[in-house]
Scaffold this active site. Structure first.
Site, short mmCIF file in Angstrom:
data_model
loop_
_atom_site.label_atom_id
_atom_site.label_comp_id
_atom_site.label_asym_id
_atom_site.label_seq_id
_atom_site.Cartn_x
_atom_site.Cartn_y
_atom_site.Cartn_z
N SER A 1 0.67 -1.33 -0.07
CA SER A 1 -0.07 0.03 -0.04
C SER A 1 0.77 1.23 -0.04
CB SER A 1 -1.15 0.05 1.08
OG SER A 1 -1.56 -1.14 1.24
N ARG B 1 7.71 6.08 -4.06
CA ARG B 1 8.11 6.97 -2.72
C ARG B 1 7.33 6.16 -1.43
NH1 ARG B 1 4.49 10.22 -5.14
NH2 ARG B 1 2.43 10.23 -4.07
N ASP C 1 -3.93 -1.66 -1.75
CA ASP C 1 -4.82 -1.83 -0.92
C ASP C 1 -6.27 -1.34 -1.22
OD1 ASP C 1 -4.25 0.62 -0.28
OD2 ASP C 1 -4.14 0.39 1.99
C1 GLC Z 1 -1.11 5.71 1.45
C2 GLC Z 1 -0.20 5.06 -0.04
C3 GLC Z 1 -1.40 4.42 -0.85
C4 GLC Z 1 -2.47 3.53 0.07
C5 GLC Z 1 -2.86 4.31 1.32
C6 GLC Z 1 -3.67 3.64 2.09
O1 GLC Z 1 -1.56 6.90 0.92
O2 GLC Z 1 0.62 5.92 -0.49
O3 GLC Z 1 -0.81 3.61 -1.73
O4 GLC Z 1 -3.25 2.82 -0.54
O5 GLC Z 1 -1.92 4.96 2.14
O6 GLC Z 1 -3.27 2.48 2.84
#
Ligand code: GLC
Length: 466
Positions: free
Chosen positions: A94, A109, A147
């Site tokens: 995520s 990142r 996610d």
């Molecule tokens: C952050 C991550 C993203 C993820 C979100 C929720 O924003 O960059 O990829 O979906 O957290 O977990």
């Protein structure tokens, strides 16, 4: 199977799909140690993840695991024990990645407090597979999934009725949304090969980084301070106003500001005659109120849920969690109001993100009468009282949605969505691979038949087949 590296926990799951929109899920969850979030090398983190997969297999799929180990040990050179009975793994990662294939994607990142510079630009599936292989586990990283995409998949599988789900959203440690877009609307060139036959594509919006330039987002002194002291100043600016990781900290900074104001007497002992007119503090020195991240966002849920006139639960929690002793009802109410303002702002900003996608999709106009379905998951939407209601309330106020549109938008909780969704995607990926191999074999057979047909002599001719 799936694994889920979120912001706070790492989960390993195996999923059995019953085929009737229900599923059975087995999972282990561990908190990710803080030192691994800031590890020197990515190997430390991914080695830990592979180890958790091994522990899970030993605990829940022992027979399968042992059988694979036995086959490996007794395999003769060249024998293909490795592809037998392999668990296809959906990897929910995520964080923002440049996805290059179903199981390939480079980290752009880190977000949510992670900072391991060594991993940036690398293929996270390969990093995990390397560590899995070092432990000789019968697991293949088959799909890489955000996610939000997993949540979209899981909700699509479990949603009531025939309506297809439009958005998968996370309101947890971080926040983000993925949605289904028409390919003709894509303005950004998409590299690589992909299936265009449905005319649609799932887009991971990474809305946590919306308006990093701060053109439109609110920016209080507490938001500024939080950002300056974070591991990634200047980025994830939307997320820093919305998600669970940050709400407690914003509340802490606001409460601390009031606490430090001499003109106010928040959490101070004003009636004491022994303090030369200076208010004595009733807050313990080691209180989380004085430490970065010292106020857990879950306290905000407790504050919102306490509707008793005496606010007795909240006052107890202020004491046990923050060493704020004998808070008066007025003080507890002040805390509750600040916390509510921070929570409500988060819900209203969440409504902006969701509402804009609903409007962009055109579904409110195109599919009259049908619900516009959204799957959501994460601690905030699950545990913060009335978070969903506050989102609906804000939808009402958005031009282009209004009361009529709000009626049609349905936000369903997709609990454990990303784990189930990632397993679903791994399954689809494995089937695609199988189908691909079958297609290739069929193509080869065709070619061979044609060659043979060309080579077989007509009546009366002769030829030599090689
Ligand atoms: C952050 C991550 C993203 C993820 C979100 C929720 O924003 O960059 O990829 O979906 O957290 O977990």
């Amino acid at each position: 199977m799936s694994v889920d590296l979120g912001g706070t926990n790492f989960r390993v799951c195996s999923v059995h799909l019953n085929g009737d929109s229900t599923f059975n899920l087995t999972y282990n969850k561990v908190a990710i140690p803080r030192e691994l979030m800031l590890a020197k090398t990515s190997k430390e983190l991914f080695g830990f993840l592979a180890k958790q997969i091994e522990l899970f297999l030993k605990e829940h799929h022992e027979e399968h695991f042992e059988a694979h180990q036995r086959r490996r040990k007794s395999a003769k050179p060249g024998e293909d024990y490795e592809t037998e009975d392999i668990f296809q793994l959906g990897f929910t990662f995520s964080f923002p990645v440049q996805q290059l294939g179903i199981n390939k994607g480079n980290l752009i990142r880190w977000t949510k407090g992670f900072d391991i510079p060594d991993a940036i630009g690398k293929d996270v599936c390969a990093l995990l597979q390397q560590e899995i292989d070092l432990l000789h586990l019968p697991v293949k990283v088959a799909a890489l999934v955000n996610d939000t995409v997993g949540t979209l998949m899981a909700r699509s599988y479990a949603a009531p009725g025939k309506t297809s789900t439009l958005i998968g959203a996370i309101f947890g440690t971080g926040t983000n949304g993925a949605y289904v877009e028409k390919i003709t609307n894509l303005q950004k060139p998409v590299d690589g090969q992909y299936d265009k036959s449905t005319g649609e594509m799932v887009i991971n919006s990474e809305w946590g980084s919306f308006d990093n330039q701060l053109n439109v987002l609110p920016n209080t002194p507490y938001d500024k301070k939080l950002d300056e002291d974070s591991v990634n100043p200047g980025i994830q600016i939307f997320e820093k106003r919305v998600s669970g990781m940050f709400l407690g900290e914003i509340t802490r900074l606001a409460v601390l500001d009031l606490y430090e104001k001499p003109s106010l007497s928040l959490f101070k002992d004003v009636s004491s005659s022994t303090n030369n007119g200076k208010a004595a503090t009733r807050v313990g020195e080691g209180s989380g109120l004085f430490q970065q991240w010292g106020l857990d966002s879950s306290l905000m849920s407790i504050a919102a849920a306490d509707t008793t006139p005496e606010l007795s639960t909240l006052r107890k929690e202020l004491e046990s969690q923050l060493q704020i002793r004998s808070a008066t009802v007025e003080e507890a109410r002040a805390f509750k109001d600040i916390s509510y303002a921070v929570g409500r702002r988060s819900a209203r900003l969440s409504a902006v993100a969701l509402g804009s996608i609903v409007m962009q999709s055109g579904r409110l106009k195109e599919t009259k009468g049908e619900p516009v379905d959204i799957g959501a998951d994460g601690s905030l939407v699950e545990h913060y009282p009335s978070f969903r209601d506050m989102i609906y309330e804000a939808f009402n106020k958005i031009d282009g949605i209004g009361a009529e549109g709000t009626e049609r938008i349905r936000i369903g909780i997709a609990k454990d969505g990303s784990g189930v969704g990632a397993a679903l995607i791994a399954l689809v990926a494995a089937n695609m691979e199988k189908r691909g191999t079958l297609d290739e074999l069929a193509a080869l057979k065709n070619k061979a038949t044609q060659k043979l047909a060309g080579a077989i002599p007509s009546v009366g001719e002769s030829t030599t087949l090689v």
